[in-house]
Design an enzyme around this catalytic site. Sequence first.
Site, PDB file in Angstrom:
ATOM      1  N   LYS A   1     -13.260  -1.504  -0.402  1.00 27.82           N
ATOM      2  CA  LYS A   1     -12.377  -0.648  -1.514  1.00 27.82           C
ATOM      3  C   LYS A   1     -12.499  -0.879  -2.784  1.00 27.82           C
ATOM      4  CE  LYS A   1      -7.695  -1.350   1.910  1.00 27.82           C
ATOM      5  NZ  LYS A   1      -6.930  -1.984   2.532  1.00 27.82           N
TER       6      LYS A   1
ATOM      7  N   SER B   1       0.505  -1.799  -0.293  1.00 26.87           N
ATOM      8  CA  SER B   1      -0.132  -0.195  -0.074  1.00 26.87           C
ATOM      9  C   SER B   1       1.156   1.274  -0.002  1.00 26.87           C
ATOM     10  CB  SER B   1      -0.860  -0.146   1.333  1.00 26.87           C
ATOM     11  OG  SER B   1      -0.276   0.191   1.993  1.00 26.87           O
TER      12      SER B   1
ATOM     13  N   HIS C   1      -5.194  -4.592  -1.882  1.00 26.68           N
ATOM     14  CA  HIS C   1      -5.432  -3.386  -2.771  1.00 26.68           C
ATOM     15  C   HIS C   1      -5.015  -3.756  -4.304  1.00 26.68           C
ATOM     16  CE1 HIS C   1      -5.008  -0.258  -0.106  1.00 26.68           C
ATOM     17  NE2 HIS C   1      -3.787  -0.911   0.830  1.00 26.68           N
TER      18      HIS C   1
HETATM   19  C1  LIG Z   1      -7.301  -2.329   3.719  1.00 24.51           C
HETATM   20  C2  LIG Z   1      -7.039  -4.095   3.989  1.00 24.51           C
HETATM   21  C3  LIG Z   1      -7.409  -4.762   4.497  1.00 24.51           C
HETATM   22  C4  LIG Z   1      -7.777  -4.364   5.368  1.00 24.51           C
HETATM   23  O1  LIG Z   1      -9.449  -5.047   4.934  1.00 24.51           O
HETATM   24  P1  LIG Z   1     -10.905  -3.860   5.903  1.00 24.51           P
HETATM   25  O2  LIG Z   1     -11.622  -4.891   5.119  1.00 24.51           O
HETATM   26  O3  LIG Z   1     -11.227  -2.834   5.635  1.00 24.51           O
HETATM   27  O4  LIG Z   1     -10.790  -4.725   7.200  1.00 24.51           O
HETATM   28  C5  LIG Z   1      -6.546  -6.104   4.619  1.00 24.51           C
HETATM   29  N1  LIG Z   1      -5.397  -6.083   4.324  1.00 24.51           N
HETATM   30  C6  LIG Z   1      -4.675  -5.718   3.529  1.00 24.51           C
HETATM   31  C7  LIG Z   1      -3.859  -5.625   2.735  1.00 24.51           C
HETATM   32  C8  LIG Z   1      -4.696  -4.177   3.008  1.00 24.51           C
HETATM   33  O5  LIG Z   1      -5.075  -3.389   2.403  1.00 24.51           O
END
Ligand SMILES: *Cc1c(COP(=O)(O)O)cnc(C)c1O
Length: 395
Positions: free
Chosen positions: A242, A183, A211
């Site tokens: 996301k 990220s 991501h």
């Molecule tokens: C955002 C993210 C999460 C968490 O996702 P949520 O559904 O918001 O709990 C887990 N792993 C990665 C790699 C992320 O970027």
Amino acid sequence: MYGSFQNYLTNELTAIEAAGLYKNERVIVTPQQAVIRIADGREALNFCANNYLGLSNHPRVIKAAQAAMDERGYGISSVRFICGTQDLHKELEAAIARYFRTDDTILYAACFDANGGVFEPLFDERDAIISDALNHASIIDGVRLCKAQRYRYANADMDELEDCLKTAQAQRFRIVVTDGVFSMDGNVAPIDRICSLADRYDALVMVDESHSAGVVGRTGRGVSEHFDVYGKIDIYTGTLGKAFGGAIGGFTTGRREIIAMLRQRSRPYLFSNSIPPAVVKAGLEVFKMLDESDALHAQQQENVRYFIDRMQAAGFDIKPTQSAICAVMLYDARLSQAFAARMLDEGIYVVGFYYPVVPKGQARIRVQLSAAHEKAHLDKAIEAFVKVGRELGVV
Ligand SMILES: *Cc1c(COP(=O)(O)O)cnc(C)c1O
């Protein structure tokens, strides 16, 4: 008792603030979209949401959620295995499996839970989990909850991974775990090489697509499409929070028996509420839209190229990225904060990241591009970057 504990917390909070690490939340008073308004009345173009496909406030997604409320109610008031499974949940699990070309899917309240509940039911002290050093906090926590031997390799470092795999021959089963896209840099994990090493050293592979799904690959279907490694990844985790609508919800998808075992033993699944019908039905609509057309993904990719080309031409130092994350390197922590603050004055909402979120001396502004950004939005952001960049002596 609270008095002494209160003093302790007050001191800790003051220390966090003094270190410049206090996280202040900016209050938004509009839906999540390209143009937002914050509580102080300022309007801004949003370049820091994970709204990669622009679905967070998409009319079709909202309509689906509204219809589900009418047809299936508001809440489920149960975990899945008691009375929390509606037809919609099964349909969404199937839709996710089709999207990733896997056998089956299990839904969670969030990907944090998916990662928290994936290791402990499958592995124990006889096994090895080999994890990229930059993996998401939820993977780190999930690994902590499991008794397996832990190995860690430097970000995307295949020599170190190979060393880990050699040592881990001492264990019964091995699994290599990585984020699909990291990220902070936006780089894609070298999944093709990870899969070859896993083949050679007899290891399973797990990828967190949070991501990467909806972003990487010819039609955005994630790392398997990007590297053409379909059939080689045993477990995927991902989020509905996301690219896939941005509300809430997570999933683990993969091999049939793995998913079956998680339904029996995964604690965040067994002991936490079922996701609400509106979110599930909206998720179904998202996967339907992505099946119908690649237009949103294509737009996002076009926006990434447009933005990076112009930023590089303007003299900015952009980390190589294969995703919708674009790290504008400033290196200096204070500069990154001053830069982000000035950008907001110019109507552009971006966030500056510095140590310990990124390595020391690697401060940056992270820009996240979305299909929802229009050319005019991108142009305005680039203009602001150039203006503030000149002002602060960056370009
Ligand atoms: C955002 C993210 C999460 C968490 O996702 P949520 O559904 O918001 O709990 C887990 N792993 C990665 C790699 C992320 O970027």
